[in-house]
Design an enzyme around this catalytic site. Sequence first.
Site, PDB file in Angstrom:
ATOM      1  N   HIS A 295      -7.035  -5.710   1.754  1.00 52.19           N
ATOM      2  CA  HIS A 295      -5.961  -5.203   2.610  1.00 52.19           C
ATOM      3  C   HIS A 295      -5.504  -6.288   3.577  1.00 52.19           C
ATOM      4  O   HIS A 295      -6.314  -7.014   4.144  1.00 52.19           O
ATOM      5  CB  HIS A 295      -6.450  -3.997   3.422  1.00 52.19           C
ATOM      6  CG  HIS A 295      -6.735  -2.800   2.590  1.00 52.19           C
ATOM      7  ND1 HIS A 295      -5.801  -1.825   2.352  1.00 52.19           N
ATOM      8  CD2 HIS A 295      -7.855  -2.426   1.926  1.00 52.19           C
ATOM      9  CE1 HIS A 295      -6.335  -0.884   1.586  1.00 52.19           C
ATOM     10  NE2 HIS A 295      -7.582  -1.229   1.308  1.00 52.19           N
TER      11      HIS A 295
ATOM     12  N   ASN B  87       0.858  -1.174   0.000  1.00 52.25           N
ATOM     13  CA  ASN B  87       0.000   0.000   0.000  1.00 52.25           C
ATOM     14  C   ASN B  87       0.903   1.236   0.000  1.00 52.25           C
ATOM     15  O   ASN B  87       1.810   1.343   0.820  1.00 52.25           O
ATOM     16  CB  ASN B  87      -0.905  -0.012   1.234  1.00 52.25           C
ATOM     17  CG  ASN B  87      -1.983   1.028   1.170  1.00 52.25           C
ATOM     18  OD1 ASN B  87      -1.726   2.189   0.860  1.00 52.25           O
ATOM     19  ND2 ASN B  87      -3.195   0.631   1.483  1.00 52.25           N
TER      20      ASN B  87
ATOM     21  N   HIS C 173      -9.500  -4.818  -4.079  1.00 52.06           N
ATOM     22  CA  HIS C 173      -8.233  -5.104  -3.416  1.00 52.06           C
ATOM     23  C   HIS C 173      -8.496  -5.433  -1.949  1.00 52.06           C
ATOM     24  O   HIS C 173      -9.285  -4.783  -1.293  1.00 52.06           O
ATOM     25  CB  HIS C 173      -7.237  -3.942  -3.557  1.00 52.06           C
ATOM     26  CG  HIS C 173      -7.774  -2.611  -3.148  1.00 52.06           C
ATOM     27  ND1 HIS C 173      -8.628  -1.872  -3.949  1.00 52.06           N
ATOM     28  CD2 HIS C 173      -7.581  -1.883  -2.026  1.00 52.06           C
ATOM     29  CE1 HIS C 173      -8.930  -0.744  -3.341  1.00 52.06           C
ATOM     30  NE2 HIS C 173      -8.315  -0.727  -2.172  1.00 52.06           N
TER      31      HIS C 173
END
Length: 189
Positions: A149, A77, A147
């Site tokens: 995390h 990230n 996406h």
Amino acid sequence: MNELPEGVELIEQPGVGVPDALQRLWTPHRMAYIQGENKPVGDDSDGCPFCRLLDSGRPDSETLIVARDELVFAILNLYPYNPGHLMVLPYRHVADYTELTPAETVALAQFTQRAMRVIRKVSAPHGFNIGLNQGPVAGAGIAAHLHQHVVPRWGGDSNFMPVIGHTKVLPQLLGETRELLADAWARVR
């Protein structure tokens, strides 16, 4: 007034209140995130930063891609909550979890498990936050490309800095974190 510690100096800045002995950790790089720079406009893959990275032809070390599989990949990230915060994404540009094929669903889950094992090997977190934010209202910064995390957590990692100071202290540069995780990815199954 008490004596200041050695090496600490007060720098007065008009309009910010009474001078104090607090140190400031300035993080101007976060303004790009706050102001929404590089966020896609629309839902197509042309504006998607993830798809642009995949199509760029640049080496993974420059794009922060940690590892690749046939259907999914892992990338750090760019604005991490904690060191090692990465995301697992399908290559295919889809926005919603329900749009994944059965094979992509399995690949996403298995890559997420592997990411956890790799992060445990590299940095021994005490736990993880794992999650998908579906849509802007749910907190998805880039809602057009699904996406997941994977955020490593440590006891005490949420202290006064993010709570009061709205600042996250990260002890390692993203490139260094990427290198450690990518190296471990090859050894951890």
